[in-house]
Design an enzyme around this catalytic site. Structure first.
Site, PDB file in Angstrom:
ATOM      1  CB  SER A 150      -1.405   1.308  25.445  1.00 17.16           C
ATOM      2  OG  SER A 150      -1.351   2.428  24.582  1.00 17.16           O
ATOM      3  CG  ASP A 151       2.285  -3.196  21.892  1.00 18.42           C
ATOM      4  OD1 ASP A 151       2.667  -2.371  21.039  1.00 18.42           O
ATOM      5  OD2 ASP A 151       2.687  -4.369  21.907  1.00 18.42           O
ATOM      6  CD1 TRP A 152      -0.770  -0.158  16.332  1.00 16.43           C
ATOM      7  CD2 TRP A 152       1.224   0.847  16.234  1.00 16.43           C
ATOM      8  NE1 TRP A 152      -0.728   0.559  15.173  1.00 16.43           N
ATOM      9  CE2 TRP A 152       0.500   1.182  15.081  1.00 16.43           C
ATOM     10  CE3 TRP A 152       2.518   1.360  16.396  1.00 16.43           C
ATOM     11  CZ2 TRP A 152       1.014   2.004  14.087  1.00 16.43           C
ATOM     12  CZ3 TRP A 152       3.034   2.175  15.413  1.00 16.43           C
ATOM     13  CH2 TRP A 152       2.268   2.490  14.270  1.00 16.43           C
ATOM     14  CB  SER A 176      -2.724  -2.787  23.654  1.00 18.00           C
ATOM     15  OG  SER A 176      -2.291  -1.799  24.547  1.00 18.00           O
TER      16      SER A 176
END
Ligand code: NOJ
Length: 763
Positions: free
Chosen positions: A298-300, A302
């Site tokens: 995942s992105d930070w 997200s």
């Protein structure tokens, strides 16, 4: 006795054969395609063996990517050591202390229950210490080798600090220059972005992840992130599936086909479902269609942001949605850590699901050879700032600098006395651009450094101290320096912080008092060469007529000054071409060359400028088509545009046939003559238009390009091959196929011009 000896002999031989078999199999597999892991190969067998020994808690631990402050001083926190010892962490980001990296890895392999090594990650985006031009600049090189080399050097340098996983390349198609992250993007075109995406992956992963100087690449941000409404970061994305598949997906396909080890899910939603919890996108498209077998991250935050999106009720729901959608590893947030165990016990996430997630992660750890070789070799120093690295970084600036205007002023002759003015003439940090955590001012060569080193005849007066500076205090001094020089060199643009994540702008003119200063400088009557350093196209219709030449240098990185010196004094030709349409003003955005025709396509002749509309005019369409009353429809500079220090003439286009079948090729030829006095390199571009489709098609699409060196006075013939594969597109039934009919093609220097021919595709 004899029999016993024989048995021993045969057993030994058998063991040797098995060993050789396994070893060869394992070796083959290391370089084998990530897309087609064979369940009997050594890596898959090892994965299964590990998995059978791991507890539920350890499996969940593998999905945990723990953030750490870049610069932890003092002792390594005990809490981290314990977590690693218990197998609760799978990877780290931003541990920028080699001793900590070694110690954490030691604990993981020696003291954690199954000795599963950690991966250390960081955003190494366009260089580690040696900083290359920002990715949008690298895209302006239109050169796979430049992209590949830049990422190979980045990996070589960064891996010496223990980093074996980078969060790059960013492959988001970007059609809106207001979006701050356009700086990190490969531009607006899927064909060019795919070529670059493949090259970046090749460079980072050095075609062999087991090489300790390589890094696992991360194709990001999957997907649609660049289509944020209004260019405002993190904003909503709505797009049709054919658009997603025809424009936004191809660079990811190219990266995955080239064995990109990981994929990052984007912050945004697509059509109402955040990508991080989007089963269709992560399982159906990414896994089943693209055959991706690395791991997703995942992105930070997200994951937990799905709560703000209004898609998840709470953190537990987040974990359930993300795991069932196919998200393998969670960056920094802790939904998995807190809830996966109970979700499994409650049968809301199956053990099979978790096993698949863990397998994907272990596969990459094994490919990175971390089980065999968990530590960075002692003698791997990374050759930080090696001459060869700096040389490549300098070449990349020359290849990516785009000459936008030149009224017979550039290149300057050696003895020209120049006034070096502007807020970016001597700002080492600013010229490095966004995402350069590890670049250092002291190693950066600014234009002023380069002028000094070359003993050029120059006077440096900043005029404005930073790009947003609105004070006019420095103007008089700058004007005085300008008056006593032959030429003004103005280095302006945007500071690094004005582009990148969360740094969108609604107005993309030169910030601060730069235009005001340029207007004052123009009054001196001295020629002005404007060099723009910025993370995005900067709208310059308000100043273009006052300057004699414009070079777009992007944020050029460590070697920017030296490369720009060479360009300005003609030691090198600027070779870049725009990877993005350059807008007239922000109100024109989003703008992209490969748009649809509309029912009332804009034509130059049809344009009624608003100032020429009679006062009191009655309601009428004025015969106008799809354009703005104030600026028309065309961009300031089209996609693919860029001048050279010489001129090129396109002639004699020919096609091998008027009609091709689905199995035939069409050969297009054109001759290009260098009509100027200097040798040069032209970027010859091929565009196609599918005139009628089962869904409407773009007015042009890039389908090929070639860099051609042409000596002064010389003519070269360039040829392209087109087959029905190049004419395919995803239609409304999600079928990727070419359709019969008439096509236009152009061979030319940019997306707005070129020599045209037509042909037919028939059964
Ligand atoms: C957020 C950004 O969107 C992403 O590109 C980056 O890799 C991560 N943060 C980690 O820094």
């Amino acid at each position: 006795m004899k029999l016993l000896k024989r048995i021993k002999y045969y057993t030994k031989t058998l063991i040797l054969i098995v060993f050789i078999f396994l070893h060869t199999n394992c070796k083959n597999n290391e370089s084998s395609d990530l897309k087609t892991p064979n369940k009997n190969d050594a890596i898959e067998l090892k994965i299964n063996e590990l998995l059978s020994k791991m507890t539920l808690e350890e499996k969940i631990g593998q999905t945990n990517l723990r953030g750490s402050s870049s610069r932890v001083n003092g002792e390594l926190p005990e809490e981290l050591k314990t977590a690693v010892r218990n197998g609760e962490i799978g990877a780290f980001l931003n541990v920028m202390n080699l001793e900590y990296v070694k110690e954490l890895q030691r604990i993981a392999v020696e003291e954690s229950p199954n000795g599963v090594p950690l991966i250390f990650a960081r955003d190494v985006i366009h260089g580690f210490k040696t900083i290359f031009p920002i990715p949008l600049g690298l895209a302006a090189s239109w050169d796979a080798e430049t992209a590949r080399k830049s990422s190979e050097i980045a990996a070589f340098e960064a891996s010496s600090a223990g980093i074996r996983w980078t969060f790059a390349p960013m492959l988001d198609i970007a059609r809106d220059s207001r979006w701050g992250r356009i700086a990190e993007s490969p531009g607006e075109d899927p064909y060019l972005a795919s070529i670059l995406g493949k090259a970046y992956v090749e460079g980072f992963q050095s075609n062999d992840l087991s090489n300790p100087t390589s890094m696992a690449a991360c194709a990001k941000h999957f997907i649609g992130y660049g289509a944020a409404i209004g260019g405002r970061d993190y904003n909503t994305v709505n797009m049709s599936e054919p658009l997603l598949r025809n424009v936004y997906l191809p660079p990811f396909t190219a990266a995955i086909n080239n064995n990109a080890a990981t994929v990052m899910t984007s912050f945004n939603e697509v059509n109402g479902i955040p990508v991080t919890g989007n089963e269709f996108l992560l399982k159906e498209v990414l896994r089943n269609e693209l055959n991706f077998n690395g791991f997703t991250v995942s992105d930070w935050d997200s994951t937990v942001e799905m709560i703000s999106h209004g898609y998840a009720r709470d953190e537990k729901h987040v974990a359930e949605l993300a795991a069932n959608a196919g998200l393998d590893m969670e960056m920094t947030s802790k939904a998995y850590e807190h809830h996966l165990k109970i979700l499994i016990e409650e049968n809301k996430v199956s053990m099979d699901e978790l096993d698949t997630m863990v397998k994907n992660i272990l596969r990459i750890k094994l490919k990175l050879n971390l089980f065999e070789d968990p530590y960075i070799p002692e003698d791997h120093t990374g050759n930080l700032y090696a001459d060869s690295h700096l040389e490549e970084a300098k070449k990349a600036v020359i290849k990516s600098a785009v000459l936008l205007k030149n009224e017979n002023i550039l290149p300057l002759s050696n003895n020209t006395k120049v006034a070096v003015i502007g807020p970016l003439a001597n700002k080492p940090h600013e010229q490095l651009g966004t995402w350069t955590f590890d670049g250092e001012r002291d190693h950066t060569i600014t234009p002023v450094d380069a002028f000094k080193k070359a003993n050029a005849k120059y006077e440096f007066v900043e005029g404005l101290t930073y790009s947003r500076d609105k004070t006019t205090r420095g103007f008089n001094d700058a004007i005085r320096a300008a008056k006593s020089s032959d030429v003004i060199l103005f280095f302006g643009g945007e500071e690094a912080i004005l582009s990148g994540e969360a740094h969108s702008r609604s107005n993309i003119d030169l910030p601060g008092a730069q235009v005001q200063l340029l207007n004052e400088l123009a009054k001196t009557g001295k020629p002005i060469v404007m060099v723009i350093m910025a993370g995005r196209p900067i709208t310059i219709t308000n100043i273009i007529n006052k300057v004699d030449a414009v070079i777009m240098a992007w944020h050029p990185g460590t070697m920017g000054g030296e490369a720009l010196y060479d360009i300005i004094f003609g030691i090198s030709n600027p070779e870049g071409r725009l990877p993005i349409s350059w807008p007239k003003n922000a109100g024109q955005l989003p703008y992209f060359y490969n748009h649809k025709n509309t029912g009332r396509p804009a034509e130059t002749g049809q344009f009624v400028q608003m100032d020429s509309i009679p006062i009191g005019a009655w309601q009428s369409s004025l015969g106008n088509d799809s354009h703005y009353l104030d600026i028309g429809y065309a961009p300031h500079f089209p996609f693919g545009y860029g001048l050279s220090y010489t001129n090129f003439k396109y002639e004699n286009i020919s096609i091998s046939k008027d009609t091709i079948t689905f199995s035939e090729d069409l050969i297009v030829k054109a001759s290009i003559t260098n009509t100027g006095k200097r040798d040069g390199k032209e970027l010859v571009q091929l565009y196609l238009q599918d005139i009628v489709g089962s869904i409407t098609r773009p007015i042009r699409e890039l389908k090929g390009f070639q860099h051609v060196d042409i000596k002064s006075g010389e003519t070269k013939e360039v040829s392209f091959k087109i087959s029905s594969g190049d004419l395919k597109f995803v239609n409304s039934k999600m079928i990727n196929a070419a359709e019969e009919g008439k096509f236009n093609l152009w061979v030319g220097p940019n997306a707005s011009s070129g020599l045209k021919r037509s042909f037919y595709l028939k059964e």
